[in-house]
Structures are given as C-alpha cells and as structure tokens.
Design a protein around this motif. Sequence first.
Motif, PDB file in Angstrom:
ATOM      1  N   VAL A  58      -3.094   8.121  -9.813  1.00 54.11           N
ATOM      2  CA  VAL A  58      -2.180   7.173  -9.168  1.00 54.11           C
ATOM      3  C   VAL A  58      -1.225   7.905  -8.237  1.00 54.11           C
ATOM      4  O   VAL A  58      -1.052   9.124  -8.323  1.00 54.11           O
ATOM      5  CB  VAL A  58      -1.356   6.371 -10.211  1.00 54.11           C
ATOM      6  CG1 VAL A  58      -2.258   5.499 -11.055  1.00 54.11           C
ATOM      7  CG2 VAL A  58      -0.521   7.308 -11.083  1.00 54.11           C
ATOM      8  N   TYR A 110       0.448   3.016  -7.206  1.00 54.10           N
ATOM      9  CA  TYR A 110      -0.780   2.651  -6.476  1.00 54.10           C
ATOM     10  C   TYR A 110      -1.951   3.510  -6.960  1.00 54.10           C
ATOM     11  O   TYR A 110      -1.756   4.662  -7.381  1.00 54.10           O
ATOM     12  CB  TYR A 110      -0.588   2.883  -4.968  1.00 54.10           C
ATOM     13  CG  TYR A 110       0.610   2.193  -4.393  1.00 54.10           C
ATOM     14  CD1 TYR A 110       0.545   0.867  -3.967  1.00 54.10           C
ATOM     15  CD2 TYR A 110       1.834   2.872  -4.280  1.00 54.10           C
ATOM     16  CE1 TYR A 110       1.667   0.234  -3.444  1.00 54.10           C
ATOM     17  CE2 TYR A 110       2.954   2.230  -3.755  1.00 54.10           C
ATOM     18  CZ  TYR A 110       2.869   0.926  -3.341  1.00 54.10           C
ATOM     19  OH  TYR A 110       3.972   0.303  -2.829  1.00 54.10           O
ATOM     20  N   ASP A 111      -3.142   2.968  -6.860  1.00 56.49           N
ATOM     21  CA  ASP A 111      -4.344   3.764  -7.108  1.00 56.49           C
ATOM     22  C   ASP A 111      -4.449   4.858  -6.055  1.00 56.49           C
ATOM     23  O   ASP A 111      -4.138   4.643  -4.889  1.00 56.49           O
ATOM     24  CB  ASP A 111      -5.602   2.898  -7.044  1.00 56.49           C
ATOM     25  CG  ASP A 111      -5.665   1.895  -8.178  1.00 56.49           C
ATOM     26  OD1 ASP A 111      -5.051   2.147  -9.240  1.00 56.49           O
ATOM     27  OD2 ASP A 111      -6.328   0.833  -7.999  1.00 56.49           O
ATOM     28  N   THR A 165       0.841  -1.194   0.000  1.00 58.12           N
ATOM     29  CA  THR A 165       0.000   0.000   0.000  1.00 58.12           C
ATOM     30  C   THR A 165       0.877   1.246   0.000  1.00 58.12           C
ATOM     31  O   THR A 165       2.054   1.189   0.364  1.00 58.12           O
ATOM     32  CB  THR A 165      -0.905   0.046   1.245  1.00 58.12           C
ATOM     33  OG1 THR A 165      -0.085   0.245   2.414  1.00 58.12           O
ATOM     34  CG2 THR A 165      -1.715  -1.244   1.407  1.00 58.12           C
ATOM     35  N   PRO A 166       0.320   2.395  -0.386  1.00 59.74           N
ATOM     36  CA  PRO A 166       1.097   3.641  -0.319  1.00 59.74           C
ATOM     37  C   PRO A 166       1.621   3.931   1.080  1.00 59.74           C
ATOM     38  O   PRO A 166       2.739   4.431   1.234  1.00 59.74           O
ATOM     39  CB  PRO A 166       0.096   4.709  -0.767  1.00 59.74           C
ATOM     40  CG  PRO A 166      -0.896   3.993  -1.595  1.00 59.74           C
ATOM     41  CD  PRO A 166      -1.010   2.614  -0.982  1.00 59.74           C
TER      42      PRO A 166
END
Length: 373
Positions: free
Chosen positions: A291, A371-372, A243-244
């Motif tokens: 993103v 990442y989204d 994850t971010p």
Amino acid sequence: MAPKQIPERDPDAEEEPVVEIDRVTKRYGSLVAVNDVSIPVRDGEFLTILGPSGAGKTTLLHMIAGFERPSDGEIYIDNRPVSDEPPNERNIGLVFQSLALFPHMSVKENIAFPLKMRREAPEDIDGRIEEVLELVQLPVDYKHKPVGDLSGGQQQRVAFARAIVYEPTLLLLDEPLSSLDKKLREEMRSELTRIHAETDLTIVHVTHNQTEALSMADRIAVINDGALEQLAPAKEIYAEPATPFVAEFIGDTTMLDGTVDRVDGGRATVAVGDDGVAVETDGGLTPGDGVRIALRAEKIALDHNSVDADNAYDATVKQVAFEGDQTQYTVSVPSLDTVIDVTHQDPDPETVFDRGDAVTAGWDAADTFVYDQ
C-alpha cells in the motif's frame, strides 16, 4: 477518408451539460497527449482542469476551442458535436497566459474587436464596451488609453472584458494568471470569482496551480499523463483524493510505501521501514498487501516531548522555513526510514522548533489516505 464516428450519448442523463468532453483522445504520432477523457461541464459552472506541465490539460482546452481536433471521441457544445467546426463558429471567449492584446490599439479598440468581427451595429458597440468595463471594474474613461500604458492587472481586466463582451456560451482561460506576481495574482483570483458570480458564465479554466484551482473552481478535473485522475468538487478533491497522484499533487503531502502487517476490525498496521503505521480501513486491506499511505503536512503534530496520537515516532528537525503565517518543517523519522513535511500555524513558542531539535512526530490513523500500490 472514412467519416468520423461520433460516440453515442447517454439518453438517460438528467441534465444536458453546456459542454461535454466525451471519451476524447488526442494523439501526436506515438504520443498520446489526452487519453479517453470524459468531462461534462454544467451550465454556469467554473470548472478547472488541473495538472502538472505536460499533463495534457492545454491540449484538452485547445480541442474545446477548436485549435486541435480529437483523434477519437467527440466534444459537444450545447448538445452539438463541434469537432468539425472552426473556432469562430463555437461562440467561445478565450483568455491566454500572454493575454494576446493588440498593443497598437486602445482599450476600446481591443474590446470592440470581437464585436466588429461579428458585425455588431456600431451604435451598440459603445454601450456594450461601457457595460463590460464596469463589470471588470475599469473606469470608463480608460477606454481611450493605449493598452500598453496600463498596468499588468489592468491589461488582465481588458483581456477578460474582450473575451466576454459578446456574451459567449463558454469562457476558456488558459493559465491567465501565471505571469502575475503573488499579490496581483490573488487580487485577480478574487476578481475572476466575482465576475463569474455576477455573470453566471460557464468557465473552463486550465492551471497547474493548485491554490488557484481550490480557491476558484466549483469542480476540479485532475489530469495526469493525459488521463483523468478525478473529477469532483474542490473540497472533495482535497478531503477525499481518489488516487495517490491526486493525494500527492494536491496539498503538501508525504507518501509512505509499506506492506499491511495485520488487520483488526477497522484498523490496520502497515509495516514501513522498521516500524508500523496505524491506518483506518473499510475492510479492503489484507495482510501482505502493498500500500501507499498519504499524510497531509498540516495533520502532523510535533512536540519536544510526546504527542497524543495513534502514531508517534522519535524524529529530528532537518529544515525550518518560516513563511510568516505558517512554518514549514522537514523532519527525519529514522524508524520509518523517511523524511516528512510538517506545516504548523500555531504561534505558541512551545511549538516552535529549530534545526537539529529532537522531537516527537505523530498523527492519527484517521488522518491518513491509503491506496493500493
């Protein structure tokens, strides 16, 4: 009050963990300190729960220890639900940040205390104390010293000795090294790793220090805002952050926000500021997607002229921090409307930069995490 509902277990699990945190939630009024967390802890594993202050990691540890009771979910130790058991029935060793040693007692009396509480035979206690002093590498003749006469590192060893002398099923460590200076902290990290290897203890360790986690843990559970972000081996946590938050929290990382401009096979171009950033894609990106791009500081090249990289930008060095074995640079990249962090360990004079230098900064598409938003 209605009886507590114990969640069903997975009957097809290949190996029963020593400890299983099963969909555990802890609420304090409207505050959710831990939110639906599941973590299996394997026999002999060194598991670190890592996260920033207030993430819920200590609350999770306290529920394993029995100081707090889950609002929902269950904790199992040796396949036994323990949420209704008091701490003294869980056969758990504990080492706190404060160490919680008895200052008026000797080393021997401190270590003997849990054995006496368990009504161990007096003739066995001396032998157990000498064994555990040898394990933590304290001289046997130290057992008669007042614990207050010891150095911080020696007191740390006494605390570990007291926690493991009765051979607990599980050892819980609540930021035990955070009050030590850098050199002693590194020494005790090495000692903990050695003790774990020699005893094969199952250890659950809580810290906010990513270096501690990466250097000691077999696996790391990254916690943020009470939720589990990622559970994986230490190397995987660093190399493949899920994850971010994990990407930004682990390592020295710059985050860039942008919009996918075009996709060409396994490559995509993301519009960031007034320029574009090339990234790799497995086919999950389409034009128009928002993103986040994560860049590791050690993956960014700097040069006075040009860099051989998929992404290269004119930049200016804003800050320089020499740290002995490496140099940290803060670099402004106007076309991306951002500032990036760069770590260099190369002592070559040609790759040393000063504040105000005009440089080229670059990195490869493969060295980004996407990442989204």
